[in-house]
Design a protein around this motif. Structure first.
Motif, PDB file in Angstrom:
ATOM      1  N   THR A 197     -10.529   2.994  -6.487  1.00 53.37           N
ATOM      2  CA  THR A 197      -9.592   3.062  -5.367  1.00 53.37           C
ATOM      3  C   THR A 197      -9.643   4.339  -4.541  1.00 53.37           C
ATOM      4  OG1 THR A 197      -7.863   3.943  -6.841  1.00 53.37           O
ATOM      5  CG2 THR A 197      -7.964   1.548  -6.561  1.00 53.37           C
ATOM      6  N   ASP A 269      -1.852   7.494  -7.535  1.00 50.08           N
ATOM      7  CA  ASP A 269      -0.793   7.099  -6.613  1.00 50.08           C
ATOM      8  C   ASP A 269      -1.003   5.652  -6.201  1.00 50.08           C
ATOM      9  OD1 ASP A 269       1.515   8.434  -4.924  1.00 50.08           O
ATOM     10  OD2 ASP A 269       0.462   7.068  -3.561  1.00 50.08           O
ATOM     11  N   SER A 270       0.085   4.907  -6.069  1.00 49.56           N
ATOM     12  CA  SER A 270      -0.019   3.487  -5.738  1.00 49.56           C
ATOM     13  C   SER A 270      -0.641   3.254  -4.371  1.00 49.56           C
ATOM     14  CB  SER A 270       1.373   2.841  -5.799  1.00 49.56           C
ATOM     15  OG  SER A 270       2.253   3.457  -4.875  1.00 49.56           O
ATOM     16  N   SER A 271      -0.551   4.229  -3.475  1.00 46.89           N
ATOM     17  CA  SER A 271      -1.114   4.061  -2.129  1.00 46.89           C
ATOM     18  C   SER A 271      -2.639   3.993  -2.148  1.00 46.89           C
ATOM     19  CB  SER A 271      -0.669   5.211  -1.224  1.00 46.89           C
ATOM     20  OG  SER A 271      -1.219   6.452  -1.655  1.00 46.89           O
ATOM     21  N   VAL A 273      -4.403   1.873  -3.777  1.00 48.26           N
ATOM     22  CA  VAL A 273      -4.838   0.476  -3.817  1.00 48.26           C
ATOM     23  C   VAL A 273      -4.842  -0.091  -2.404  1.00 48.26           C
ATOM     24  CG1 VAL A 273      -4.410  -1.822  -4.764  1.00 48.26           C
ATOM     25  CG2 VAL A 273      -3.857   0.206  -6.116  1.00 48.26           C
ATOM     26  N   ILE A 295       5.920   3.075 -12.783  1.00 45.71           N
ATOM     27  CA  ILE A 295       5.727   4.367 -12.134  1.00 45.71           C
ATOM     28  C   ILE A 295       6.498   5.413 -12.921  1.00 45.71           C
ATOM     29  CG2 ILE A 295       6.167   5.726 -10.053  1.00 45.71           C
ATOM     30  CD1 ILE A 295       5.786   3.180  -8.428  1.00 45.71           C
ATOM     31  N   SER A 311       1.085   5.893 -11.158  1.00 42.15           N
ATOM     32  CA  SER A 311       1.399   4.464 -11.160  1.00 42.15           C
ATOM     33  C   SER A 311       0.659   3.803 -12.309  1.00 42.15           C
ATOM     34  CB  SER A 311       0.981   3.835  -9.827  1.00 42.15           C
ATOM     35  OG  SER A 311       1.692   4.411  -8.752  1.00 42.15           O
ATOM     36  N   SER A 315       2.307  -1.500 -11.992  1.00 44.26           N
ATOM     37  CA  SER A 315       2.271  -1.208 -10.561  1.00 44.26           C
ATOM     38  C   SER A 315       0.898  -1.536  -9.977  1.00 44.26           C
ATOM     39  CB  SER A 315       2.599   0.272 -10.333  1.00 44.26           C
ATOM     40  OG  SER A 315       2.437   0.633  -8.975  1.00 44.26           O
ATOM     41  N   VAL A 316      -0.148  -1.168 -10.693  1.00 42.65           N
ATOM     42  CA  VAL A 316      -1.511  -1.421 -10.216  1.00 42.65           C
ATOM     43  C   VAL A 316      -1.765  -2.913 -10.073  1.00 42.65           C
ATOM     44  CG1 VAL A 316      -3.958  -1.247 -10.844  1.00 42.65           C
ATOM     45  CG2 VAL A 316      -2.444   0.730 -11.139  1.00 42.65           C
ATOM     46  N   THR A 318       0.404  -5.355  -9.731  1.00 41.22           N
ATOM     47  CA  THR A 318       1.228  -5.908  -8.659  1.00 41.22           C
ATOM     48  C   THR A 318       0.547  -5.724  -7.309  1.00 41.22           C
ATOM     49  OG1 THR A 318       3.261  -5.467  -9.904  1.00 41.22           O
ATOM     50  CG2 THR A 318       3.477  -5.787  -7.524  1.00 41.22           C
ATOM     51  N   LEU A 319       0.033  -4.531  -7.063  1.00 40.33           N
ATOM     52  CA  LEU A 319      -0.608  -4.235  -5.781  1.00 40.33           C
ATOM     53  C   LEU A 319      -1.958  -4.940  -5.645  1.00 40.33           C
ATOM     54  CD1 LEU A 319       0.275  -0.444  -5.709  1.00 40.33           C
ATOM     55  CD2 LEU A 319       1.204  -2.191  -4.186  1.00 40.33           C
TER      56      LEU A 319
END
Length: 518
Positions: A197, A269-271, A273, A295, A311, A315-316, A318-319
């Motif tokens: 990612t 960080d989730s962003s 993905v 998270i 994350s 969380s990973v 889900t995204l």
């Protein structure tokens, strides 16, 4: 806990006992053993363990199927990264942290016996988790992010090494460069997710990744990213400064991978993905105290000091589902026991397998280790025997019923959930392929179907002799002998909705197809 776990993945364990005739390549062990080529040097770069960068060879052990003849000459490659908190065993307060960890050896052997080539990879270590005082937070966070970045560069150098070997050295290990999987356990899971990612400098310039203070000793500048690509090289490891980065590790070859898996890791960080990232399969102990399921914070394992918020697998996944990256798994419609359990415990998230343990707070239940070996490791590193004993005892705090049997059971579950997704997303053929492949000479229509489909063979294939139907994890659910015709109607006959593999035999060879019942 063990009894509950064994009930959950009984199907996965049953696969290991399927006879060779019924076994399915990539899904179950089809080879008696695995051979290992040890300490293959895939690169060289600068490691920072004590403050001064030192050039080190980057090594891996390569596992290949053995014990039986095999017509396949180019196999999918699985690269496996170990845990260890970016420090050597014992130094990190653990018995683990190398490509020789029991978990890594077991996983690579399991992959190889299923027909993959597997590489157990060491990568550069080094950060400062013990920093204290006002600047301690900056030093902990910054040095850890630099360690992750170096490890990503090493993993990419490893992928490029294999592609260069295919192009210039005759494909020493017999791999298919279009089918590469990257995964890791614990710390290796962090690396795998970041590898898939992290591709934009802006992603390393989020507020939490900016230095709060200027620290010349670590190269930090207040307000700038902890990771300085001008020093360490770009995302492929090219450029940088001499003495801090070696940019000459299999230059010019792509480092793309087709799927990643993570067991017990998390993402910076989730962003990070985004649509178009590789499919991701995640395994996570819900109560892991070191890597959050959702998270949460990463802390220093030995002190509990905060490092950075990350994350976790939930969380990973889900995204990855929302962005369409896991569509290849979603469209498969898996209905096996492992998938059913995972879906029921994740709110129907594909690509996520949660482990609920007793006690709830556990880490790395797929690991096992020996107290004597840990003590010997400590002494080999120049530490007293008590340091090895302490590392072993500390690890038992979060893996209290540690044993080989427990660890192998978890690894079997990982194999049972992961490999069908690899097969489907990479389009692998699970048959043994010991005779002519006549797949192109067979038509299956309608497909998908509600109740029946018609299999038709052309003149080059001849008459269909037998048909066997397997679910996606390799269980035979239907067979028909003595067909002796070029056309056969396959009835659903109560099969659940989902994807099935159809294997057909002819006088001149075999064919493998897929059928989906709605």
């Amino acid at each position: 806990m063990k009894k509950l776990l064994l009930n959950i993945f009984a199907t996965g364990l049953a696969l290991a006992s399927i006879t060779t005739a019924q076994a399915q390549r990539y899904l179950t062990p089809v080879f008696p053993s695995a051979s290992k080529t040890a300490n293959v040097v895939y690169g060289n770069n600068y490691q920072v363990l004590t403050g001064t960068p030192v050039a080190v060879d980057l090594k891996m052990d390569v596992y290949q199927p053995s014990g039986a003849s095999d017509p396949i000459t180019e196999r999918p490659l699985v690269i496996v990264l170990h845990t260890g908190s970016f420090l050597p065993p014992v130094v990190n307060g653990q018995p683990t942290g190398t490509k020789g960890d029991s978990t890594i050896v077991q996983a690579c052997t399991d992959f190889a016996r299923r027909g993959y080539v597997a590489a157990a990879v060491d990568y550069r270590l080094g950060w400062n988790p013990a920093a204290t005082g006002a600047a301690g937070q900056d030093i902990r966070t910054g040095t850890l992010l630099n360690a992750v970045y170096r490890a990503i560069l090493d993993a990419k150098a490893c992928v490029r090494y294999f592609r260069k070997d295919v192009a210039t050295n005759g494909n020493s290990f017999g791999i298919d460069t279009n089918k590469i999987i990257l995964g890791g356990f614990g710390t290796g899971g962090y690396i795998a997710l970041a590898y898939a990612t992290l591709n934009n400098p802006a992603e390393m310039s989020l507020t939490k990744f900016l230095a709060n203070t200027t620290n010349a000793s670590y190269g930090f500048v207040a307000g700038q990213s902890y990771v300085n690509q001008a020093v360490l090289g770009d995302f492929e490891g090219y450029g940088g400064i001499a003495g801090y980065n070696n940019p000459n590790n299999s230059v010019g070859y792509t480092s793309n991978v087709q799927l990643v898996f993570n067991a017990g890791g998390a993402m910076g960080d989730s962003s990070w993905v985004e649509p178009g990232d590789a499919p991701m399969v995640n395994f996570h102990v819900v109560g892991d105290p070191f890597a959050p399921y959702g998270i949460g914070p990463v802390v220093v394992p030995t002190t509990g000091d905060f490092v950075v918020e990350v994350s976790g697998s939930q969380s990973v996944a889900t995204l990855a589902n929302a962005d369409g990256n896991n569509n290849c798994m979603i469209s498969a419609g898996f209905t096996d026991n492992l998938t059913t359990y995972a879906m029921a415990n994740t709110g129907n998230l594909e690509g996520l397998y949660p482990f609920y343990t007793t006690p709830a707070q556990q880490a790395g239940p797929w690991e096992w280790y020996d107290s004597t070996v840990t003590v010997l490791t400590a002494q080999a590193l120049g530490y007293p025997a008590s340091a090895g004993t302490s590392a072993y005892t500390n690890s038992l705090l979060t893996n209290p019923d540690m044993s080989k049997a427990k660890a192998v059971a978890y690894i079997d579950t990982i194999m049972g959930y992961l490999n069908p997704r690899v097969v489907y997303c990479l389009g692998l053929t699970t048959g043994l392929n010991t005779v002519s492949n006549l797949t192109a000479n067979v038509n299956i229509q309608p497909n998908p179907s509600a109740d029946r489909t018609v299999i038709t063979a052309d003149k080059l294939a001849g008459d269909i002799r037998t048909i066997r139907v397997y679910d996606i994890i390799g269980n035979e659910v239907y067979s028909q002998e003595g067909i002796n015709a070029d056309r056969f109607t396959l009835e659903r006959n109560g099969l659940q909705s989902g994807l099935y593999i159809v294997k057909m035999s002819f006088d001149k060879g075999e064919a493998t197809g897929k059928v989906v019942f709605n």
